[in-house]
Design a protein around this motif. Structure first.
Motif, PDB file in Angstrom:
ATOM      1  N   ALA A  98      -4.185 -18.571  19.188  1.00 28.22           N
ATOM      2  CA  ALA A  98      -3.657 -18.308  17.846  1.00 28.22           C
ATOM      3  C   ALA A  98      -2.358 -19.077  17.613  1.00 28.22           C
ATOM      4  CB  ALA A  98      -3.436 -16.812  17.654  1.00 28.22           C
ATOM      5  N   MET A  99      -1.497 -19.103  18.625  1.00 28.35           N
ATOM      6  CA  MET A  99      -0.256 -19.881  18.513  1.00 28.35           C
ATOM      7  C   MET A  99      -0.567 -21.354  18.265  1.00 28.35           C
ATOM      8  SD  MET A  99       2.240 -18.433  21.494  1.00 28.35           S
ATOM      9  CE  MET A  99       2.972 -16.795  21.434  1.00 28.35           C
ATOM     10  N   GLY A 100      -1.476 -21.884  19.076  1.00 28.49           N
ATOM     11  CA  GLY A 100      -1.830 -23.298  18.936  1.00 28.49           C
ATOM     12  C   GLY A 100      -2.418 -23.611  17.584  1.00 28.49           C
ATOM     13  N   GLU A 101      -3.300 -22.747  17.116  1.00 29.20           N
ATOM     14  CA  GLU A 101      -3.927 -22.980  15.812  1.00 29.20           C
ATOM     15  C   GLU A 101      -2.912 -22.881  14.685  1.00 29.20           C
ATOM     16  OE1 GLU A 101      -7.329 -20.528  15.166  1.00 29.20           O
ATOM     17  OE2 GLU A 101      -8.611 -21.776  16.437  1.00 29.20           O
ATOM     18  N   GLY A 102      -1.950 -21.966  14.821  1.00 22.61           N
ATOM     19  CA  GLY A 102      -0.916 -21.858  13.800  1.00 22.61           C
ATOM     20  C   GLY A 102      -0.116 -23.140  13.689  1.00 22.61           C
ATOM     21  N   SER A 103       0.269 -23.692  14.839  1.00 24.34           N
ATOM     22  CA  SER A 103       1.001 -24.963  14.845  1.00 24.34           C
ATOM     23  C   SER A 103       0.148 -26.097  14.305  1.00 24.34           C
ATOM     24  CB  SER A 103       1.457 -25.302  16.271  1.00 24.34           C
ATOM     25  OG  SER A 103       2.523 -24.485  16.664  1.00 24.34           O
ATOM     26  N   GLN A 104      -1.098 -26.122  14.749  1.00 20.92           N
ATOM     27  CA  GLN A 104      -1.999 -27.205  14.344  1.00 20.92           C
ATOM     28  C   GLN A 104      -2.217 -27.200  12.834  1.00 20.92           C
ATOM     29  OE1 GLN A 104      -5.521 -27.062  16.715  1.00 20.92           O
ATOM     30  NE2 GLN A 104      -6.298 -29.041  16.013  1.00 20.92           N
ATOM     31  N   ALA A 105      -2.468 -26.018  12.292  1.00 21.01           N
ATOM     32  CA  ALA A 105      -2.661 -25.911  10.845  1.00 21.01           C
ATOM     33  C   ALA A 105      -1.408 -26.347  10.103  1.00 21.01           C
ATOM     34  CB  ALA A 105      -3.026 -24.468  10.477  1.00 21.01           C
ATOM     35  N   ALA A 106      -0.234 -25.910  10.587  1.00 23.28           N
ATOM     36  CA  ALA A 106       1.022 -26.243   9.914  1.00 23.28           C
ATOM     37  C   ALA A 106       1.276 -27.754   9.891  1.00 23.28           C
ATOM     38  CB  ALA A 106       2.178 -25.529  10.602  1.00 23.28           C
ATOM     39  N   ILE A 107       0.953 -28.406  11.002  1.00 19.34           N
ATOM     40  CA  ILE A 107       1.144 -29.862  11.064  1.00 19.34           C
ATOM     41  C   ILE A 107       0.323 -30.563   9.987  1.00 19.34           C
ATOM     42  CG2 ILE A 107       0.632 -31.903  12.472  1.00 19.34           C
ATOM     43  CD1 ILE A 107       1.432 -30.116  14.932  1.00 19.34           C
ATOM     44  N   TRP A 108      -0.920 -30.128   9.837  1.00 18.69           N
ATOM     45  CA  TRP A 108      -1.791 -30.790   8.866  1.00 18.69           C
ATOM     46  C   TRP A 108      -1.490 -30.353   7.440  1.00 18.69           C
ATOM     47  CZ3 TRP A 108      -4.572 -35.015   9.631  1.00 18.69           C
ATOM     48  CH2 TRP A 108      -4.756 -35.406  10.970  1.00 18.69           C
ATOM     49  N   ILE A 109      -0.984 -29.145   7.265  1.00 16.91           N
ATOM     50  CA  ILE A 109      -0.520 -28.744   5.930  1.00 16.91           C
ATOM     51  C   ILE A 109       0.643 -29.637   5.516  1.00 16.91           C
ATOM     52  CG2 ILE A 109       0.670 -26.901   4.662  1.00 16.91           C
ATOM     53  CD1 ILE A 109      -1.052 -24.890   6.319  1.00 16.91           C
ATOM     54  N   HIS A 110       1.569 -29.864   6.432  1.00 14.25           N
ATOM     55  CA  HIS A 110       2.698 -30.751   6.147  1.00 14.25           C
ATOM     56  C   HIS A 110       2.214 -32.160   5.792  1.00 14.25           C
ATOM     57  CE1 HIS A 110       6.470 -32.914   6.511  1.00 14.25           C
ATOM     58  NE2 HIS A 110       5.976 -33.632   7.500  1.00 14.25           N
ATOM     59  N   LYS A 111       1.278 -32.689   6.590  1.00 14.82           N
ATOM     60  CA  LYS A 111       0.759 -34.028   6.314  1.00 14.82           C
ATOM     61  C   LYS A 111       0.124 -34.096   4.926  1.00 14.82           C
ATOM     62  CE  LYS A 111      -0.329 -35.226  11.146  1.00 14.82           C
ATOM     63  NZ  LYS A 111       0.544 -36.404  11.300  1.00 14.82           N
ATOM     64  N   SER A 112      -0.597 -33.049   4.557  1.00 12.17           N
ATOM     65  CA  SER A 112      -1.259 -33.051   3.252  1.00 12.17           C
ATOM     66  C   SER A 112      -0.255 -33.010   2.108  1.00 12.17           C
ATOM     67  CB  SER A 112      -2.222 -31.864   3.148  1.00 12.17           C
ATOM     68  OG  SER A 112      -1.524 -30.648   2.981  1.00 12.17           O
ATOM     69  N   LEU A 113       0.895 -32.374   2.350  1.00  8.70           N
ATOM     70  CA  LEU A 113       1.925 -32.301   1.315  1.00  8.70           C
ATOM     71  C   LEU A 113       2.656 -33.632   1.130  1.00  8.70           C
ATOM     72  CD1 LEU A 113       3.324 -28.787   2.235  1.00  8.70           C
ATOM     73  CD2 LEU A 113       2.281 -29.385   0.035  1.00  8.70           C
ATOM     74  N   LEU A 114       2.571 -34.498   2.113  1.00  7.32           N
ATOM     75  CA  LEU A 114       3.214 -35.813   2.020  1.00  7.32           C
ATOM     76  C   LEU A 114       2.443 -36.773   1.117  1.00  7.32           C
ATOM     77  CD1 LEU A 114       4.182 -36.420   5.757  1.00  7.32           C
ATOM     78  CD2 LEU A 114       5.732 -35.870   3.866  1.00  7.32           C
TER      79      LEU A 114
END
Length: 297
Positions: free
Chosen positions: A280-296
């Motif tokens: 769950a920790m890993g998935e939370g980080s992974q999702a956040a990274i790609w959410i950030h990329k999508s916002l760029l």
């Protein structure tokens, strides 16, 4: 105000995502009803750096403080609905208030079917467990009762027999168990009791056994719960047209954790995986990274 991301669910996955997004200087709101699975587990034993165990409450408290330090906002409310417009999501809470965001992360989790015996709650994660992958080791060579129902309980008894030769399965709801499973339990010398439970016996966090409806007392120092029908909290996802498996877990891209709905991510136990805190920790980080990329973009 339109948030960069609203995270629905403030458990382990949601908090890890919030911390990562906060470090990206994103405007983030976490909406949580404080009734998640991690809030009732008194100790996780299989997490790197915590050999003596760490409680879900402690992890949540530390995650909350850490996220706050990065400017993440929190709201302790129940989300009623999520609506998607072309470029914005609108999240409605129980009071009727509506919050807008460019992206959504669902980390709504799973809630275990815990039987309503008062003495069980203080024992959860310490002497009474729900996940053999997390806590099977904790019953090593100990007399252990499986409190369960039907085939679900029988399968749990067989699974944890890997760690102990003293397993007792009490079919609390007296529901049918397949002949195949009965034979397998017999082969493994698993005691089978098809009688409902009157009361769980415990001294604080120390499980001691059960009192059956027929007056018999069955003693043990450890227990597993296996009634089935755990609640996968994916209703919000279903309403948005998210792809779900038959067991109601959310399907996501293995790399990005985004669902089939553009702009909508999912992480943690609500996603189809082995339901581990570390995952769950890993998935939370992974999702956040790609959410950030999508916002760029």
């Amino acid at each position: 105000m339109i948030y960069d991301c609203i995270i629905i669910g403030g458990g382990v996955a949601g908090l890890q995502a919030a911390i990562q997004l906060g470090r990206y200087k994103r405007k983030v709101l976490v909406i949580d009803n404080n009734n998640g699975r991690s809030s009732i587990c008194h100790s996780y034993h299989n997490i790197l750096g915590w050999p003596d165990g760490v409680s879900g409450t402690f992890l949540r408290e530390q995650g909350y403080k850490q996220a706050l330090s990065y400017g993440v906002e929190f709201l302790q409310k129940e989300v009623i609905s999520v609506e998607k417009m072309p470029a914005t999501f609108f999240v409605t809470i129980a009071s009727g208030a509506i919050y807008a965001a460019k992206k959504i992360l669902l980390s709504t989790g799973v809630m275990d079917n815990i039987p309503p015996y008062p003495a069980i709650r203080p024992c959860l994660g310490l002497t009474v467990y729900v996940c053999p992958d997390c806590d099977g080791y904790e019953i090593k060579d100990k007399r252990t009762i499986v409190l369960g129902a039907g085939n679900t309980g029988a399968n749990m008894a067989l699974t944890i027999s890997y760690w102990s030769n003293e397993i007792i399965y009490i079919n609390d709801q007296e529901t049918d168990v397949s002949q195949e499973l009965l034979e397998q339990m017999k082969t493994k010398n698993i005691a089978y009791i098809n009688v409902a439970i009157e009361e769980v016996l415990a001294a604080g966090a120390n499980f001691q056994g059960v009192l059956l409806k027929n007056g018999e007392k069955v003693e043990a120092s450890r227990a597993f719960i296996a009634y089935g029908q755990n609640e996968v909290k994916s209703n919000l996802a279903k309403g948005l047209g998210v792809e779900l498996l038959e067991n109601k877990h959310i399907v996501v891209d293995p790399r990005t954790k985004m669902t089939n709905v553009d702009g909508l991510w999912a992480a943690g136990d609500v996603v189809a995986h082995s339901e581990q805190v570390t995952i769950a920790m890993g998935e939370g980080s992974q999702a956040a990274i790609w959410i950030h990329k999508s916002l760029l973009s």
